[in-house]
Design a protein around this motif. Structure first.
Motif, short mmCIF file in Angstrom:
data_model
loop_
_atom_site.label_atom_id
_atom_site.label_comp_id
_atom_site.label_asym_id
_atom_site.label_seq_id
_atom_site.Cartn_x
_atom_site.Cartn_y
_atom_site.Cartn_z
N LYS A 71 0.84 -1.20 0.00
CA LYS A 71 0.00 0.00 0.00
C LYS A 71 0.88 1.25 0.00
N HIS A 72 1.92 1.27 0.80
CA HIS A 72 2.80 2.44 0.85
C HIS A 72 3.64 2.56 -0.42
N MET A 73 3.96 1.42 -1.05
CA MET A 73 4.65 1.48 -2.34
C MET A 73 3.76 2.12 -3.40
N VAL A 74 2.47 1.81 -3.36
CA VAL A 74 1.52 2.43 -4.29
C VAL A 74 1.46 3.93 -4.06
N PHE A 75 1.33 4.35 -2.80
CA PHE A 75 1.25 5.77 -2.49
C PHE A 75 2.49 6.53 -2.96
N ALA A 76 3.64 5.84 -2.92
CA ALA A 76 4.89 6.48 -3.33
C ALA A 76 5.06 6.51 -4.84
N GLY A 77 4.08 5.95 -5.57
CA GLY A 77 4.10 6.03 -7.03
C GLY A 77 4.94 4.99 -7.73
N HIS A 78 5.14 3.82 -7.08
CA HIS A 78 5.98 2.79 -7.69
C HIS A 78 5.24 1.89 -8.66
N GLY A 79 3.88 1.92 -8.67
CA GLY A 79 3.16 1.09 -9.62
C GLY A 79 1.82 0.61 -9.10
N VAL A 80 1.34 -0.50 -9.70
CA VAL A 80 0.03 -1.09 -9.38
C VAL A 80 0.21 -2.24 -8.39
N ALA A 81 -0.70 -2.33 -7.42
CA ALA A 81 -0.71 -3.47 -6.51
C ALA A 81 -2.15 -3.91 -6.27
N TRP A 82 -2.33 -5.22 -6.11
CA TRP A 82 -3.62 -5.77 -5.72
C TRP A 82 -3.71 -5.71 -4.20
N LEU A 83 -4.72 -4.99 -3.71
CA LEU A 83 -4.86 -4.80 -2.27
C LEU A 83 -6.29 -5.10 -1.82
N PRO A 84 -6.47 -5.58 -0.59
CA PRO A 84 -7.83 -5.70 -0.05
C PRO A 84 -8.49 -4.33 -0.03
N LYS A 85 -9.71 -4.26 -0.53
CA LYS A 85 -10.38 -2.97 -0.65
C LYS A 85 -10.58 -2.32 0.71
N SER A 86 -10.81 -3.13 1.75
CA SER A 86 -11.01 -2.58 3.08
C SER A 86 -9.80 -1.79 3.55
N LEU A 87 -8.62 -2.11 3.01
CA LEU A 87 -7.39 -1.45 3.43
C LEU A 87 -7.22 -0.09 2.76
N VAL A 88 -7.92 0.13 1.63
CA VAL A 88 -7.72 1.37 0.88
C VAL A 88 -9.04 2.07 0.55
N SER A 89 -10.12 1.70 1.22
CA SER A 89 -11.43 2.28 0.88
C SER A 89 -11.44 3.79 1.04
N LYS A 90 -10.85 4.30 2.11
CA LYS A 90 -10.84 5.75 2.33
C LYS A 90 -10.04 6.46 1.24
N GLU A 91 -8.90 5.91 0.89
CA GLU A 91 -8.05 6.54 -0.13
C GLU A 91 -8.70 6.50 -1.52
N LEU A 92 -9.46 5.43 -1.78
CA LEU A 92 -10.21 5.37 -3.04
C LEU A 92 -11.28 6.44 -3.08
N GLN A 93 -12.00 6.60 -1.96
CA GLN A 93 -13.04 7.63 -1.89
C GLN A 93 -12.46 9.04 -2.00
N GLY A 131 -9.84 9.84 -3.61
CA GLY A 131 -9.21 10.05 -4.90
C GLY A 131 -7.70 10.05 -4.87
N GLN A 132 -7.09 9.61 -3.76
CA GLN A 132 -5.63 9.54 -3.71
C GLN A 132 -5.10 8.42 -4.59
N ILE A 133 -5.90 7.34 -4.72
CA ILE A 133 -5.53 6.23 -5.57
C ILE A 133 -6.70 5.91 -6.49
N VAL A 134 -6.41 5.16 -7.56
CA VAL A 134 -7.40 4.85 -8.59
C VAL A 134 -7.45 3.34 -8.78
N ALA A 135 -8.66 2.80 -8.86
CA ALA A 135 -8.81 1.38 -9.20
C ALA A 135 -8.68 1.23 -10.70
N VAL A 136 -7.85 0.29 -11.15
CA VAL A 136 -7.57 0.16 -12.58
C VAL A 136 -7.91 -1.23 -13.11
#
Length: 290
Positions: free
Chosen positions: A230-252, A254-259
């Motif tokens: 999750k922190h690697m994603v935030f730092a802009g290193h690429g795409v990762a598959w993550l449990p949605k519960s772990l990133v639901s707030k960040e998705l809402q 707009g800090q990260i995008v589901a692709v």
């Protein structure tokens, strides 16, 4: 006779790959530390450290023994803690082994609902990777196991000896930092889990199913820690598959995008048949499978 300190020394050396740094962390002289490692190798009967290479590395036998050492120390510490811990005799005790992400996102609210149903309990939580949690349940150290499940994976528990209930839901979603996102046709670096981990298996299955995420493997995280990726994603290193519960707030936010398409996950509660107490039986009955 083998000394438990030798196992602890060995694991520190395996982590630091330096006799001098390991000796410093263990607060002994380097010569004394080396003698203890040699004593362990003599007891095991094989060389555990390849001393011809720098930095110090494990032999093939050493890599196998590292897992044995980890499990041995974990079991000994668990046993010691169980004996030393003296909760109020009037308060029932429940022990749960849970995957890291579930321990963070699901367990606290689940435990609150349990206490609303059965009253206050003294709880023990093991937050660990999938196979250590499986071992903790199967070896009788813990009453319950909380883990993810998808039809693409297999839970290595005998249906005749274990039962489960579905107590929640989550999903596995491919995400990327909004700062580097362009479009779904762009090839992004893929941030991966170790292949033998549960999340590694799930992400491989999810990646093979989706048609929307074009990625090339760039980083391998040698653990099952979704929080690290999750922190690697935030730092802009690429795409990762993550449990949605772990990133639901960040998705809402707009800090990260589901692709890509989400992979549905069940959250299952397992128990070993025949292992039960009054409180674990109440908890089990309170869990109506969804």
């Amino acid at each position: 006779m083998m000394d438990i300190k030798w196992l602890e020394d060995f694991l520190v050396l395996a982590r630091l790959q330096s006799f001098s740094k390991a000796a410093e962390e263990r607060n002994v002289t380097q010569s004394a530390f080396s003698r203890r490692i040699q004593a362990l190798e003599l007891w095991v009967g094989v060389a555990l450290i390849d001393r011809t290479r720098y930095p110090a590395s494990l032999t093939a036998e050493g890599m196998l023994f590292r897992e044995t050492a980890k499990d041995t120390i974990r079991l000994l510490n668990t046993g010691k803690n169980n004996l030393q811990r003296q909760p109020d005799d009037r308060m029932p005790t429940v022990s749960v082994a849970a995957l890291h992400t579930i321990a963070i996102t699901f367990f606290p609210l689940w435990l609150q609902k349990i206490e609303d149903e059965v009253g206050q309990v003294f709880s023990r939580l093991l937050s660990d990777d999938f196979y250590n949690c499986i071992s903790a349940l199967s070896e009788g150290e813990y009453d319950f196991l909380l883990c993810f499940y998808n039809e693409s994976m297999e839970i290595p528990l005998d249906d005749n000896a274990y039962s489960y209930k579905i107590v929640g839901f989550d999903s596995f979603v491919p995400v990327i930092s909004k700062a580097i996102y362009k479009d779904n046709d762009t090839v992004y670096p893929l941030l991966s889990y170790s292949e033998n981990s549960l999340l590694g298996q799930l992400s491989h299955s999810a990646q093979s199913r989706t048609l929307h995420v074009l990625t090339e493997e760039r980083h391998l995280n040698e653990s099952a820690m979704a929080e690290a990726l999750k922190h690697m994603v935030f730092a802009g290193h690429g795409v990762a598959w993550l449990p949605k519960s772990l990133v639901s707030k960040e998705l809402q936010d707009g800090q990260i995008v589901a692709v890509g398409e989400e992979l549905p996950l069940e959250i299952r509660l397992y128990r070993k048949m025949g292992r039960r107490s009054a409180v674990t039986e109440k908890i089990w009955r309170s869990q109506s499978s969804r």
